[in-house]
Structure formats: structure tokens, C-alpha cells
Design a protein around this motif. Structure first.
Motif, PDB file in Angstrom:
ATOM      1  N   MET A   1      21.487  32.233  -0.186  1.00 24.47           N
ATOM      2  CA  MET A   1      22.422  31.314  -0.815  1.00 24.47           C
ATOM      3  C   MET A   1      22.376  31.501  -2.329  1.00 24.47           C
ATOM      4  O   MET A   1      21.343  31.845  -2.892  1.00 24.47           O
ATOM      5  CB  MET A   1      22.062  29.862  -0.481  1.00 24.47           C
ATOM      6  N   ILE A   2      23.489  31.211  -2.957  1.00 21.21           N
ATOM      7  CA  ILE A   2      23.553  31.153  -4.414  1.00 21.21           C
ATOM      8  C   ILE A   2      22.575  30.075  -4.856  1.00 21.21           C
ATOM      9  O   ILE A   2      22.454  29.030  -4.206  1.00 21.21           O
ATOM     10  CB  ILE A   2      24.992  30.812  -4.878  1.00 21.21           C
ATOM     11  N   ASP A   3      21.890  30.299  -5.961  1.00 26.57           N
ATOM     12  CA  ASP A   3      20.940  29.310  -6.470  1.00 26.57           C
ATOM     13  C   ASP A   3      21.646  28.041  -6.924  1.00 26.57           C
ATOM     14  O   ASP A   3      22.729  28.097  -7.521  1.00 26.57           O
ATOM     15  CB  ASP A   3      20.181  29.864  -7.682  1.00 26.57           C
ATOM     16  N   ALA A   4      20.988  26.916  -6.674  1.00 24.05           N
ATOM     17  CA  ALA A   4      21.424  25.658  -7.284  1.00 24.05           C
ATOM     18  C   ALA A   4      21.173  25.782  -8.786  1.00 24.05           C
ATOM     19  O   ALA A   4      20.276  26.520  -9.229  1.00 24.05           O
ATOM     20  CB  ALA A   4      20.633  24.489  -6.701  1.00 24.05           C
ATOM     21  N   GLU A   5      21.962  25.081  -9.583  1.00 24.08           N
ATOM     22  CA  GLU A   5      21.830  25.175 -11.046  1.00 24.08           C
ATOM     23  C   GLU A   5      20.441  24.827 -11.532  1.00 24.08           C
ATOM     24  O   GLU A   5      19.971  25.376 -12.519  1.00 24.08           O
ATOM     25  CB  GLU A   5      22.856  24.265 -11.716  1.00 24.08           C
ATOM     26  N   ASP A   6      19.758  23.912 -10.849  1.00 25.82           N
ATOM     27  CA  ASP A   6      18.440  23.454 -11.295  1.00 25.82           C
ATOM     28  C   ASP A   6      17.282  24.207 -10.638  1.00 25.82           C
ATOM     29  O   ASP A   6      16.133  23.804 -10.758  1.00 25.82           O
ATOM     30  CB  ASP A   6      18.296  21.952 -11.059  1.00 25.82           C
ATOM     31  N   ARG A   7      17.574  25.321  -9.971  1.00 22.64           N
ATOM     32  CA  ARG A   7      16.509  26.079  -9.301  1.00 22.64           C
ATOM     33  C   ARG A   7      15.501  26.587 -10.331  1.00 22.64           C
ATOM     34  O   ARG A   7      15.872  27.233 -11.300  1.00 22.64           O
ATOM     35  CB  ARG A   7      17.080  27.240  -8.505  1.00 22.64           C
ATOM     36  N   GLN A   8      14.226  26.317 -10.097  1.00 27.01           N
ATOM     37  CA  GLN A   8      13.172  26.695 -11.028  1.00 27.01           C
ATOM     38  C   GLN A   8      12.962  28.207 -11.085  1.00 27.01           C
ATOM     39  O   GLN A   8      12.893  28.793 -12.154  1.00 27.01           O
ATOM     40  CB  GLN A   8      11.853  26.001 -10.658  1.00 27.01           C
ATOM     41  N   GLU A   9      12.827  28.823  -9.919  1.00 27.46           N
ATOM     42  CA  GLU A   9      12.613  30.273  -9.842  1.00 27.46           C
ATOM     43  C   GLU A   9      13.873  30.928  -9.265  1.00 27.46           C
ATOM     44  O   GLU A   9      14.153  30.803  -8.073  1.00 27.46           O
ATOM     45  CB  GLU A   9      11.420  30.588  -8.944  1.00 27.46           C
ATOM     46  N   PRO A  10      14.645  31.629 -10.092  1.00 28.84           N
ATOM     47  CA  PRO A  10      15.897  32.222  -9.601  1.00 28.84           C
ATOM     48  C   PRO A  10      15.659  33.217  -8.465  1.00 28.84           C
ATOM     49  O   PRO A  10      14.700  33.975  -8.472  1.00 28.84           O
ATOM     50  CB  PRO A  10      16.456  32.951 -10.827  1.00 28.84           C
ATOM     51  N   ARG A  11      16.560  33.180  -7.469  1.00 30.14           N
ATOM     52  CA  ARG A  11      16.534  34.125  -6.359  1.00 30.14           C
ATOM     53  C   ARG A  11      17.875  34.844  -6.272  1.00 30.14           C
ATOM     54  O   ARG A  11      17.933  36.037  -6.100  1.00 30.14           O
ATOM     55  CB  ARG A  11      16.226  33.411  -5.041  1.00 30.14           C
ATOM     56  N   PHE A  12      18.970  34.076  -6.321  1.00 28.38           N
ATOM     57  CA  PHE A  12      20.319  34.634  -6.283  1.00 28.38           C
ATOM     58  C   PHE A  12      21.163  33.843  -7.293  1.00 28.38           C
ATOM     59  O   PHE A  12      21.958  32.987  -6.937  1.00 28.38           O
ATOM     60  CB  PHE A  12      20.894  34.540  -4.874  1.00 28.38           C
ATOM     61  N   PRO A  13      20.967  34.160  -8.586  1.00 28.91           N
ATOM     62  CA  PRO A  13      21.731  33.455  -9.610  1.00 28.91           C
ATOM     63  C   PRO A  13      23.222  33.772  -9.500  1.00 28.91           C
ATOM     64  O   PRO A  13      23.607  34.869  -9.097  1.00 28.91           O
ATOM     65  CB  PRO A  13      21.151  33.962 -10.928  1.00 28.91           C
ATOM     66  N   ALA A  14      24.051  32.822  -9.860  1.00 27.57           N
ATOM     67  CA  ALA A  14      25.507  32.948  -9.731  1.00 27.57           C
ATOM     68  C   ALA A  14      26.043  34.190 -10.430  1.00 27.57           C
ATOM     69  O   ALA A  14      27.005  34.796  -9.955  1.00 27.57           O
ATOM     70  CB  ALA A  14      26.185  31.693 -10.270  1.00 27.57           C
ATOM     71  N   GLU A  15      25.419  34.605 -11.513  1.00 32.47           N
ATOM     72  CA  GLU A  15      25.926  35.777 -12.240  1.00 32.47           C
ATOM     73  C   GLU A  15      25.759  37.088 -11.457  1.00 32.47           C
ATOM     74  O   GLU A  15      26.326  38.109 -11.821  1.00 32.47           O
ATOM     75  CB  GLU A  15      25.307  35.905 -13.638  1.00 32.47           C
ATOM     76  N   LYS A  16      25.019  37.056 -10.364  1.00 28.65           N
ATOM     77  CA  LYS A  16      24.867  38.258  -9.533  1.00 28.65           C
ATOM     78  C   LYS A  16      25.880  38.308  -8.383  1.00 28.65           C
ATOM     79  O   LYS A  16      25.874  39.251  -7.602  1.00 28.65           O
ATOM     80  CB  LYS A  16      23.447  38.351  -8.976  1.00 28.65           C
TER      81      LYS A  16
END
Length: 173
Positions: A1-16
Motif C-alpha cells: 500500500m501507499i504510505d500514510a502521510e504520517d508513516r514513521q518509516e517509509p515503505r512505499f512513499p507516494a512519490e514512487k
């Protein structure tokens, strides 16, 4: 899933999203070129890889079906809406366009959560329809998820069944 805006450790940031979509497009195009018969897509409906996959299948004329772990509105709240209105609208559009199925309620064995059961359900469906030609295409960072039943679980159970697996490493996009 796309990361929530407040995700501490990015996994799938929206810019990807764009890079992920392009790599999924490339993999689907390879599958089309190498196919032996009709292709069929099976995926969930979460924001990120699932929705991108369905959209690309539609673009390429590949039949695709959406499998939801929960009733549509519950699923949307759990796995789509946190990413924003655009993802909600994309989910709704797919739900209108595609055949979609809701995981049947489990009355007996409650040892697995709904997300694990949904993974098993989708894998079973794929294998029951000619799994010899099945490929699990996983957009994944290679790490464990935030809970049971995520991509790591799907990759693990697909390996156990001898499925061909292609990982698109989100870290390399």
C-alpha cells in the motif's frame, strides 16, 4: 500500500507511484509477450500496487478480478481511504468496472486473520485456474509488514506452493 502521510518509516512513499506503475507496466508487457494463452489478473484492491495492477491490466486488455478481504466499504476504510480522495475514486471506479469478490466469512478455523485468509484465498483461486502458468508479481520492500497477512505472507505461501515469483523491489525504484 501507499504510505500514510504520517508513516514513521517509509515503505512505499507516494512519490514512487509513477516508478512503480512503470515497472508493473514493464512486467505485464513481458508477460503478454511470453504468454501461452489468455492472461488473467487477480489482486486485492488496496491503494498502491493492487489498484495500479488492475488499472494496468485494463489498459492492456487483460481480464482482472478484485478480491476483497472485507465488504467493500469496510475494505476501503481499512486499505484505501487513508491515502486520499484520489485513491478512493480509483477504487470506486475499479469496483464498478471489475468483477469483485468478498472473502466468505470463516466460521470454523479462526487461527488466521482476515488478511492471511484473503492471501490464501487468492492464491488458491490462481492455482485452481491453471496455476502452472501463474506468476506472483509482488511490489515489495522485502520486509515484514505492519501486521499479519501482507506481501511477505503472500510471497511465503506462494513459494511453498512452487509458484513463480517476481519481486519488484520498491527500494530500487
Amino acid at each position: 500500500m501507499i504510505d500514510a502521510e504520517d508513516r514513521q518509516e517509509p515503505r512505499f512513499p507516494a512519490e514512487k507511484e509513477g516508478a512503480a506503475k512503470q515497472e508493473l507496466r514493464n512486467r505485464l508487457d513481458q508477460a503478454i509477450r511470453g504468454r501461452a494463452g489468455e492472461l488473467k489478473g487477480i489482486a486485492g484492491g488496496a491503494c498502491g500496487g493492487d489498484i495500479l495492477f488492475h488499472e494496468l491490466c485494463i489498459e492492456r486488455g487483460i481480464t482482472t478480478e478484485m478480491y476483497l478481504a472485507l465488504p467493500a466499504e469496510e475494505f476501503k476504510k481499512a486499505s484505501v481511504s487513508f491515502a486520499g480522495k484520489d485513491w478512493d475514486e480509483r477504487f470506486d471506479k475499479l469496483k464498478e468496472k471489475l468483477p469483485f469478490y468478498i472473502l466468505p466469512e470463516q466460521k470454523k478455523d479462526r487461527s488466521r486473520n482476515v488478511w492471511e485468509r484473503a492471501n490464501l484465498w487468492m492464491l488458491d483461486k490462481a492455482l485452481s485456474e491453471g496455476g502452472r502458468n501463474m506468476t506472483l508479481l509482488a511490489l515489495w520492500d522485502g520486509k515484514g509488514g505492519d501486521g499479519d497477512g501482507g506481501t511477505e505472507h503472500m510471497v511465503q505461501i506462494a513459494k511453498e506452493q512452487g509458484a513463480r515469483i517476481e519481486i519488484i523491489d520498491i527500494n530500487k525504484l
